[in-house]
Motif scaffolding. Structure first.
Motif, short mmCIF file in Angstrom:
data_model
loop_
_atom_site.label_atom_id
_atom_site.label_comp_id
_atom_site.label_asym_id
_atom_site.label_seq_id
_atom_site.Cartn_x
_atom_site.Cartn_y
_atom_site.Cartn_z
N SER A 112 -17.88 87.90 -24.96
CA SER A 112 -18.85 87.79 -23.85
C SER A 112 -18.22 88.45 -22.31
O SER A 112 -16.70 89.05 -22.13
N ALA A 113 -19.04 89.09 -21.64
CA ALA A 113 -18.79 89.78 -20.35
C ALA A 113 -19.32 89.52 -20.07
O ALA A 113 -20.03 89.31 -19.41
N ASP A 114 -18.84 89.40 -18.34
CA ASP A 114 -19.14 89.00 -17.35
C ASP A 114 -19.90 90.96 -16.00
O ASP A 114 -19.51 91.22 -16.10
N THR A 115 -20.71 90.39 -15.65
CA THR A 115 -21.17 91.93 -14.75
C THR A 115 -21.33 91.27 -12.80
O THR A 115 -21.77 90.48 -12.73
N SER A 116 -21.13 92.21 -12.71
CA SER A 116 -22.19 92.08 -10.95
C SER A 116 -23.03 93.45 -11.25
O SER A 116 -21.88 94.76 -11.20
N THR A 117 -24.03 93.20 -10.34
CA THR A 117 -24.88 94.42 -10.23
C THR A 117 -25.45 94.16 -9.29
O THR A 117 -25.18 93.72 -8.32
N VAL A 118 -25.83 95.45 -8.81
CA VAL A 118 -26.57 95.76 -7.44
C VAL A 118 -27.84 97.21 -7.61
O VAL A 118 -27.74 97.75 -8.89
N GLN A 119 -28.93 96.74 -6.82
CA GLN A 119 -30.24 97.66 -7.08
C GLN A 119 -29.90 98.23 -6.05
O GLN A 119 -29.61 98.21 -4.39
N THR A 120 -29.86 100.07 -6.14
CA THR A 120 -29.91 100.55 -4.65
C THR A 120 -31.01 102.11 -4.82
O THR A 120 -31.59 102.17 -6.12
N TYR B 54 -33.31 101.38 -8.17
CA TYR B 54 -33.79 100.44 -7.50
C TYR B 54 -33.66 99.82 -9.61
O TYR B 54 -34.11 98.50 -9.35
N TRP B 55 -33.08 100.52 -10.29
CA TRP B 55 -32.82 99.76 -11.84
C TRP B 55 -31.33 99.04 -11.24
O TRP B 55 -30.35 99.56 -10.52
N SER B 56 -31.09 98.09 -12.15
CA SER B 56 -29.52 97.43 -11.79
C SER B 56 -28.78 98.73 -12.67
O SER B 56 -28.15 99.04 -13.07
N ASP B 57 -27.99 98.26 -10.84
CA ASP B 57 -26.47 99.59 -11.86
C ASP B 57 -25.22 98.50 -11.70
O ASP B 57 -25.08 97.48 -10.85
#
Length: 172
Positions: free
Chosen positions: A55-63, A68-71
């Protein structure tokens, strides 16, 4: 109403060909002269089941730039191993796992165990560094025993080829 059982209705399989999947076994890097860089692979037993969850954890932001898709980016990777192992009673690899779990001095000094999940047909294997979480008996016979191993991965799993076992530890 009687049902007729006919041998021609059974599918035929070549006797040398497995029908249930790959033949996989589990080895532990344990024995005289064993090191991280020069493992001495000691056979634990055959795998009845083997689940490796990565598994992998992610940190996302929408800009506004991403519409406004998650990056996002990966912040943490991990893996868990769960395997049912059928083995001869009291083999050296089984005792190595038990001592790792029971002896605080070994656990503190070694930190983790190196194991290999090996495909006997292709000699491809996955080298894993793990910390065992549980080691439980699920079936117990006179000469054979079945245990369930659960472990958490430490570091990156490595896919390798050309597996070579210690002398007398081929698993065939």
């Amino acid at each position: 109403m009687a049902i007729t059982i006919a041998k021609e209705n059974y599918p035929s399989f070549a006797s040398g060909v497995g029908v249930s999947g790959k033949r996989q076994v589990l080895y532990v890097n344990y024995g005289e002269g064993a090191t991280k860089d020069n493992p001495v692979w000691t056979l634990l037993g055959g795998l009845e089941t083997n689940t490796l969850s990565i598994s992998a954890d992610t940190s996302t932001v929408q800009t506004k730039e991403s519409g406004y898709w998650s990056d996002g980016t990966v912040t943490n990777k991990s893996y868990e191993l769960s395997a049912d192992v059928i083995m001869k009673r009291d083999n050296a690899a089984q005792q190595a796992i038990e001592e790792f779990l029971l002896d605080d001095a070994i656990t503190a000094e070694k930190g983790a165990l190196n194991i290999a999940v090996v495909d006997l047909d292709t000699k491809e294997y996955l080298s894993l560094v793990v910390v065992p979480k549980s080691w439980e008996i699920t079936a117990d016979g006179k000469d054979m025993i079945k245990k369930k191993l659960s472990a958490t991965g430490v570091g990156e799993p490595k896919k390798k080829t050309g597996f070579v076992a210690a002398a007398g530890e081929e698993g065939e």
